[in-house]
Enzyme design. Structure first.
Site, PDB file in Angstrom:
ATOM      1  N   ASP A  33      -7.324   4.136   1.202  1.00 47.09           N
ATOM      2  CA  ASP A  33      -6.513   4.649   2.286  1.00 47.09           C
ATOM      3  C   ASP A  33      -7.973   5.069   3.524  1.00 47.09           C
ATOM      4  O   ASP A  33      -8.175   6.450   3.384  1.00 47.09           O
ATOM      5  CB  ASP A  33      -6.232   5.409   1.324  1.00 47.09           C
ATOM      6  CG  ASP A  33      -5.062   6.579   2.647  1.00 47.09           C
ATOM      7  OD1 ASP A  33      -4.802   5.537   3.566  1.00 47.09           O
ATOM      8  OD2 ASP A  33      -4.194   7.084   2.183  1.00 47.09           O
ATOM      9  N   CYS A  93       0.855  -2.022  -0.340  1.00 49.91           N
ATOM     10  CA  CYS A  93       0.094  -0.201   0.296  1.00 49.91           C
ATOM     11  C   CYS A  93       0.876   1.302  -0.713  1.00 49.91           C
ATOM     12  O   CYS A  93       2.177   0.279  -0.461  1.00 49.91           O
ATOM     13  CB  CYS A  93      -1.312  -0.513   0.721  1.00 49.91           C
ATOM     14  SG  CYS A  93      -0.488  -0.108   3.016  1.00 49.91           S
ATOM     15  N   ARG A 121      -3.113  -0.422   5.454  1.00 51.89           N
ATOM     16  CA  ARG A 121      -3.645  -1.825   4.606  1.00 51.89           C
ATOM     17  C   ARG A 121      -2.857  -2.639   4.522  1.00 51.89           C
ATOM     18  O   ARG A 121      -3.744  -3.858   4.627  1.00 51.89           O
ATOM     19  CB  ARG A 121      -4.100  -0.707   3.172  1.00 51.89           C
ATOM     20  CG  ARG A 121      -5.260   0.036   3.453  1.00 51.89           C
ATOM     21  CD  ARG A 121      -5.616   0.866   2.050  1.00 51.89           C
ATOM     22  NE  ARG A 121      -4.235   1.256   1.668  1.00 51.89           N
ATOM     23  CZ  ARG A 121      -4.365   2.508   0.695  1.00 51.89           C
ATOM     24  NH1 ARG A 121      -4.998   2.106  -0.497  1.00 51.89           N
ATOM     25  NH2 ARG A 121      -3.034   3.525   0.594  1.00 51.89           N
TER      26      ARG A 121
END
Ligand code: 4NP
Length: 159
Positions: A127, A9, A15
Site C-alpha cells: 500500500d 486493493c 494499486r
C-alpha cells in the site's frame, strides 16, 4: 466468451486502478481487447466515486498510463459472478476476499497479483498511500512485471 478480470486493493484509488491501467495497456498492445476485459474495485468504500489518487496518477502518467477509473466498492454478490479472475494486491486483500467468498467457486477465482510475476514472484504489492514517491514507483514496477506474466497466463489458457 471474454476473460473478465477484476483487480482489487483496499481503497481502489492507488494499486488496483494502476493494475487496471497497466494491464489494459498490455492487452491493447497485444491486440486482445476483444478477448479480455478488466475493471477494479476496493474492499472499503471510503473513496467510492473518487478518481484515483493524484500522486498515483502523476507517477503512472510518467510511464504513459492514464488512470481514468472511478473508485467503487467490491460487491461480492455481483463481482464474484461477473468476473473470472479476482486479483488481490496483498495478503490483507486476499484474506478479505476469502472472507467474502460464498463458496469454492468464488475461492477458486482469487489470486495474488504477484502469483504471475516473473521477477518479483510472491512479493505483495504494498500500500503506497501513507508513504512517499518510492512507494508509488515500486507499485508500478511490481505491476508491470506481474501484469506481463498474467497476460501470458491468460494467453496460455486461451490457446
Ligand atoms: P489502495 O491504497 O488500496 O492502493 O487504493 C489505499 C488508499 C486509501 C486507503 C488505504 C489504502 N485508505 O485507508 O483510505
Amino acid at each position: 466468451m471474454k476473460k473478465r478480470v477484476l483487480f482489487v486493493c483496499l481503497g481502489n484509488i492507488c494499486r488496483s486502478p494502476s493494475a487496471e491501467a497497466v494491464f489494459r495497456n498490455l492487452v491493447k498492445k497485444s491486440g486482445m481487447e476483444n478477448e479480455i476485459l478488466c475493471d477494479s474495485a476496493g474492499i472499503i468504500g471510503a473513496h467510492s466515486s473518487e478518481p484515483a489518487d493524484s500522486r498515483m496518477r502523476v507517477h503512472a502518467s510518467k510511464r504513459g498510463y492514464r488512470l481514468d477509473s472511478i473508485s467503487r466498492k467490491f460487491e461480492p454478490n455481483i463481482d464474484f459472478d461477473n468476473f473470472d479472475y479476482i486479483i488481490g494486491m496483498d495478503e490483507e486483500n486476499i484474506w478479505d476476499l476469502e472472507r467474502l467468498a460464498r463458496g469454492n467457486d468464488d475461492l477458486n477465482k482469487i489470486h495474488r497479483m504477484t502469483d504471475f510475476s516473473e521477477k518479483h514472484a510472491g512479493q505483495p504489492v504494498p500500500d503506497p498511500y501513507y508513504g512517499g514517491a518510492r512507494g508509488f514507483e515500486l507499485v508500478l514496477d511490481l505491476l508491470e512485471d506481474a501484469c506481463k506474466g498474467f497476460l501470458q497466463h491468460i494467453k496460455n489458457e486461451i490457446s
